[in-house]
Design a protein around this motif. Structure first.
Motif, mmCIF file in Angstrom:
data_model
loop_
_atom_site.group_PDB
_atom_site.id
_atom_site.type_symbol
_atom_site.label_atom_id
_atom_site.label_comp_id
_atom_site.label_asym_id
_atom_site.label_seq_id
_atom_site.Cartn_x
_atom_site.Cartn_y
_atom_site.Cartn_z
ATOM 1 N N LEU A 185 0.788 -1.222 0.000
ATOM 2 C CA LEU A 185 0.000 0.000 0.000
ATOM 3 C C LEU A 185 0.824 1.279 0.000
ATOM 4 N N ARG A 186 2.143 1.150 -0.130
ATOM 5 C CA ARG A 186 2.992 2.344 -0.151
ATOM 6 C C ARG A 186 3.266 2.840 -1.565
ATOM 7 N N GLY A 187 2.664 2.193 -2.547
ATOM 8 C CA GLY A 187 2.842 2.602 -3.930
ATOM 9 C C GLY A 187 1.799 1.952 -4.803
ATOM 10 N N PRO A 188 1.861 2.141 -6.114
ATOM 11 C CA PRO A 188 0.890 1.536 -7.016
ATOM 12 C C PRO A 188 0.965 0.004 -6.979
ATOM 13 N N ILE A 189 -0.185 -0.631 -7.160
ATOM 14 C CA ILE A 189 -0.266 -2.086 -7.283
ATOM 15 C C ILE A 189 -0.540 -2.368 -8.750
ATOM 16 N N ALA A 190 0.467 -2.867 -9.463
ATOM 17 C CA ALA A 190 0.395 -2.999 -10.914
ATOM 18 C C ALA A 190 -0.391 -4.248 -11.309
ATOM 19 N N PHE A 191 -1.673 -4.063 -11.564
ATOM 20 C CA PHE A 191 -2.530 -5.154 -12.041
ATOM 21 C C PHE A 191 -3.509 -4.567 -13.033
ATOM 22 N N THR A 192 -3.693 -5.241 -14.172
ATOM 23 C CA THR A 192 -4.497 -4.668 -15.249
ATOM 24 C C THR A 192 -5.863 -5.320 -15.410
ATOM 25 N N GLY A 193 -6.119 -6.428 -14.714
ATOM 26 C CA GLY A 193 -7.381 -7.129 -14.864
ATOM 27 C C GLY A 193 -8.480 -6.560 -13.986
ATOM 28 N N PRO A 194 -9.704 -7.090 -14.133
ATOM 29 C CA PRO A 194 -10.813 -6.627 -13.300
ATOM 30 C C PRO A 194 -10.651 -7.063 -11.851
ATOM 31 N N VAL A 195 -11.021 -6.176 -10.943
ATOM 32 C CA VAL A 195 -10.944 -6.445 -9.506
ATOM 33 C C VAL A 195 -12.280 -6.079 -8.876
ATOM 34 N N ARG A 196 -12.772 -6.969 -8.027
ATOM 35 C CA ARG A 196 -13.989 -6.703 -7.273
ATOM 36 C C ARG A 196 -13.680 -6.824 -5.786
ATOM 37 N N LEU A 197 -14.006 -5.782 -5.044
ATOM 38 C CA LEU A 197 -13.735 -5.719 -3.607
ATOM 39 C C LEU A 197 -15.059 -5.819 -2.849
ATOM 40 N N LEU A 198 -15.150 -6.761 -1.918
ATOM 41 C CA LEU A 198 -16.321 -6.931 -1.075
ATOM 42 C C LEU A 198 -15.909 -6.681 0.371
ATOM 43 N N HIS A 199 -16.664 -5.848 1.069
ATOM 44 C CA HIS A 199 -16.264 -5.531 2.440
ATOM 45 C C HIS A 199 -17.485 -5.186 3.279
ATOM 46 N N GLY A 200 -17.554 -5.755 4.481
ATOM 47 C CA GLY A 200 -18.618 -5.442 5.416
ATOM 48 C C GLY A 200 -18.289 -4.185 6.204
ATOM 49 N N GLN A 201 -19.255 -3.298 6.337
ATOM 50 C CA GLN A 201 -18.999 -2.050 7.053
ATOM 51 C C GLN A 201 -19.064 -2.218 8.569
#
Length: 257
Positions: A185-201
């Motif tokens: 998390l201290r710089g860019p995360i080089a990934f070009t594909g689709p990403v889906r993030l699921l998170h409970g609040q």
């Protein structure tokens, strides 16, 4: 009619005599791969729900236990982020073919991101649930009491009570030191594909705002965030599992063979 396959169980030697337990389904690509969390295993509700979803869809699927977890060999206290990342790569290289969709839960989300960086030609998409990259930094040492830090320095490990079972979480100095070498998390995360993030609040362990930070750091433009207002860390209720399977189904169709 899609012929439903039967899961095949086995062990694979990671190269040093430690054998890793896995279960897989044969089917069409991309192969969906589930990565469990810290002190969890491949028999949890999300892994089994995904396996059933993939069985019905005729989709290839793999779940497994990292070393020191579940049915895999090795001592849990020997584990580090690098070691468990390498376990993931062994299973990907030896028990899957073709394009991959990685589904990572909590620590498994960190491992999924690391695996995507290590195998960019194969990992085509990511689904991250309550993903916890860098948790050894922001979620462990920073929150330790002076007594816990002293125990870590003195004994090389510290036991922290768990809300998810009778056994405490064991955190080693090696785990925390190695985690610092795998920060994302201290710089860019080089990934070009689709990403889906699921998170409970209502997640008490990993703040849902971390999902926003992950989305910002990813270089891909294909990022969607699903926030579950009343969801907890596990996201294992029937409605949570339905959401997970729906998102995975969407991405497998997008990625294709």
């Amino acid at each position: 009619m899609i012929r439903q396959s039967v899961s095949q169980h086995g062990l694979v030697d990671r190269g040093d005599g430690v054998r890793l337990a896995y279960a897989r389904l044969e089917g069409k690509g991309p192969t969906v791969v589930f990565l469990h969390g810290f002190m969890s295993d491949m028999e949890g509700g999300k892994a089994l729900a995904l396996e059933e979803h993939c069985r019905k869809a005729g989709q290839a699927f793999l779940r497994f236990d990292c070393s020191g977890h579940g049915k895999s060999e090795g001592a849990f206290t020997d584990g580090t982020i690098s070691r468990w990342r390498d376990d993931v790569l062994v299973l990907l290289d030896q028990r899957t073919e073709g394009p991959l969709l990685l589904v990572g839960s909590s620590m498994g989300g960190w491992l999924a991101l690391l695996a995507a960086l290590a195998r960019p030609e194969r990992v085509k998409g990511l689904v991250l649930l309550a993903a916890a990259p860098d948790f050894t930094d922001w979620g462990l040492y920073a929150d330790f009491t002076p007594e816990q830090r002293e125990a870590l320095s003195r004994d090389g490990q510290v036991a922290i009570p768990s809300e998810y079972g009778p056994d405490p979480y064991i955190y080693t100095k090696a785990l925390i030191d190695d985690g610092a070498n795998n920060r994302l998390l201290r710089g860019p995360i080089a990934f070009t594909g689709p990403v889906r993030l699921l998170h409970g609040q209502q997640d008490p362990d990993v703040p849902w705002t971390l999902a926003l930070e992950i989305a910002e750091k990813l270089t891909t433009q294909s990022v969607r965030l699903h926030l579950v207002k009343d969801g907890d860390h596990r996201l294992s209720r029937p409605e949570d599992l339905d959401l997970l399977c729906s998102v995975v189904g969407e991405l497998t169709a997008t990625i294709g063979n």
